[in-house]
Design an enzyme around this catalytic site. Structure first.
Site, PDB file in Angstrom:
ATOM      1  N   THR A  44      -1.966  -2.798 -10.104  1.00 16.43           N
ATOM      2  CA  THR A  44      -1.085  -2.876 -11.270  1.00 16.43           C
ATOM      3  C   THR A  44      -1.045  -4.280 -11.870  1.00 16.43           C
ATOM      4  O   THR A  44      -1.073  -4.441 -13.100  1.00 16.43           O
ATOM      5  CB  THR A  44       0.343  -2.425 -10.892  1.00 16.43           C
ATOM      6  OG1 THR A  44       0.279  -1.084 -10.381  1.00 16.43           O
ATOM      7  CG2 THR A  44       1.266  -2.452 -12.091  1.00 16.43           C
ATOM      8  N   GLY A  69       0.166  -0.754  -2.553  1.00 16.16           N
ATOM      9  CA  GLY A  69       1.346  -1.064  -3.355  1.00 16.16           C
ATOM     10  C   GLY A  69       1.703  -2.536  -3.309  1.00 16.16           C
ATOM     11  O   GLY A  69       2.876  -2.899  -3.194  1.00 16.16           O
ATOM     12  N   GLY A  70       0.692  -3.409  -3.398  1.00 21.37           N
ATOM     13  CA  GLY A  70       0.937  -4.840  -3.284  1.00 21.37           C
ATOM     14  C   GLY A  70       1.553  -5.479  -4.518  1.00 21.37           C
ATOM     15  O   GLY A  70       2.332  -6.425  -4.403  1.00 21.37           O
ATOM     16  N   SER A  71       1.199  -4.988  -5.702  1.00 20.72           N
ATOM     17  CA  SER A  71       1.679  -5.626  -6.934  1.00 20.72           C
ATOM     18  C   SER A  71       3.202  -5.583  -7.005  1.00 20.72           C
ATOM     19  O   SER A  71       3.806  -4.512  -6.919  1.00 20.72           O
ATOM     20  CB  SER A  71       1.101  -4.921  -8.169  1.00 20.72           C
ATOM     21  OG  SER A  71      -0.303  -5.025  -8.192  1.00 20.72           O
ATOM     22  N   HIS A 104       3.104   2.341  -5.163  1.00 21.97           N
ATOM     23  CA  HIS A 104       2.170   2.033  -6.234  1.00 21.97           C
ATOM     24  C   HIS A 104       2.931   1.789  -7.537  1.00 21.97           C
ATOM     25  O   HIS A 104       4.034   2.301  -7.737  1.00 21.97           O
ATOM     26  CB  HIS A 104       1.207   3.205  -6.458  1.00 21.97           C
ATOM     27  CG  HIS A 104       0.242   3.401  -5.334  1.00 21.97           C
ATOM     28  ND1 HIS A 104      -0.158   4.648  -4.888  1.00 21.97           N
ATOM     29  CD2 HIS A 104      -0.422   2.507  -4.567  1.00 21.97           C
ATOM     30  CE1 HIS A 104      -1.026   4.508  -3.902  1.00 21.97           C
ATOM     31  NE2 HIS A 104      -1.195   3.223  -3.685  1.00 21.97           N
ATOM     32  N   GLY A 105       2.317   1.016  -8.438  1.00 23.99           N
ATOM     33  CA  GLY A 105       2.940   0.771  -9.730  1.00 23.99           C
ATOM     34  C   GLY A 105       4.013  -0.302  -9.648  1.00 23.99           C
ATOM     35  O   GLY A 105       4.074  -1.090  -8.705  1.00 23.99           O
ATOM     36  N   ASP A 143     -11.432   3.560  -3.669  1.00 21.08           N
ATOM     37  CA  ASP A 143     -10.005   3.641  -3.388  1.00 21.08           C
ATOM     38  C   ASP A 143      -9.527   5.093  -3.491  1.00 21.08           C
ATOM     39  O   ASP A 143     -10.124   5.901  -4.227  1.00 21.08           O
ATOM     40  CB  ASP A 143      -9.249   2.755  -4.379  1.00 21.08           C
ATOM     41  CG  ASP A 143      -7.831   2.459  -3.952  1.00 21.08           C
ATOM     42  OD1 ASP A 143      -7.535   2.544  -2.743  1.00 21.08           O
ATOM     43  OD2 ASP A 143      -7.000   2.112  -4.823  1.00 21.08           O
TER      44      ASP A 143
END
Length: 283
Positions: free
Chosen positions: A232, A208-210, A179-180, A82
């Protein structure tokens, strides 16, 4: 079904409009839990590793761990590097047998990113591996990579040219994710992804899925997102399950029971996303 290439996992997902979860594992507990969860879901699985994790364990240790676990898996699994801005780390992983890499040249100029990505795609082809590309950095820092501000958007025409001519297999478009943990509801650029897919017929990757809502996930998958990154949420599950177990048993000193409890939560998390993204039963 054991270790396969990235296209063997993503091509069917792209063609049939379901998503495959790509989890950022960081130790043996998470890696094995992710594989076990995918097996119980009968889902293909992408295991990702960050540069920070490579610097902690070493690329060879991770490759050996993955090979040992994945060769016994009953579902297709692939190993992916990644967000890596360092071509030398990318090449080391490819030489060791990693299946795919994201060369992250988003901090470079468009021309330098294109040129370096093209070189890495040619290098990866020598090993039967594949490359994910990115031009505009996603907001947020993940494992010491990234920025708190989104990079300047390139034109749709430039994005399409990058996808078509750089030699990449899949692409992470700048669509407003982060992200995060999300600090506000993201404004997703669905049309941008739709235009790139229509022009290139290339599988998309969601960074940035979370923390995104189920509706957002499903809409983006329907537009061509075949790989959905989850980092995350896995870290949160890992830390919270350790914390909860120890708080409930403050005088127990049984590491295997503790690890078993965390492992079980990782399996559940994997099953949740496999079901949500539609990859359940696709292995």
């Amino acid at each position: 079904m054991t270790v396969v290439t990235l296209p063997e996992i993503m091509n069917p997902a792209f063609e049939n409009r379901y998503g495959v979860p790509a989890f950022n594992a960081f130790d043996d507990i998470t890696m094995d839990g992710l594989i076990k969860g995918a097996e119980e879901s009968r889902s293909p699985l992408i295991i990702q590793i960050s540069v920070k994790t490579i610097k902690f364990w070493g690329a060879k240790v991770i490759q050996d761990m993955f090979s040992n676990m994945a060769e016994r898996a009953s579902v297709p699994v692939t190993l992916h590097l990644d967000h890596c801005p360092d071509p030398e780390i990318v090449k080391e992983c490819l030489r060791l047998g990693w299946n795919a890499v994201l060369f992250d040249g988003s901090s470079f100029s468009f021309e330098e990113n294109f040129r370096t990505t093209q070189e890495i795609a040619k290098y990866a082809a020598q090993y039967g591996a594949h490359v994910e590309g990115e031009v505009v950095p996603v907001t947020g820092v993940e494992d010491d990579i990234g920025s708190e501000t989104e990079g300047e958007l390139i034109s749709i025409e430039e994005a399409i040219a990058f996808v078509k001519d750089s030699g990449i297999y899949c692409y992470a478009p700048a669509i407003g994710t982060a992200h995060g943990f999300y600090k506000a509801t993201p404004q997703i650029r669905y049309g941008r992804m739709e235009q790139i897919v229509a022009a290139t017929n290339t599988p998309m990757v969601l960074h940035g899925g979370s923390g995104l809502s189920d509706d957002v996930f499903l809409r983006l998958i329907s537009l061509g997102t075949a790989k959905v990154n989850i980092s995350t949420a896995l870290k949160q599950t890992y830390a919270d399950s350790f914390r909860t177990y120890l708080e409930e048993r403050p005088t127990e000193y049984n590491p295997l029971k503790l690890v078993g409890a965390v492992h079980s939560e990782v399996i559940k998390l994997t099953q949740h996303y496999c079901k949500l993204f539609g990859s359940e039963g696709k292995a």
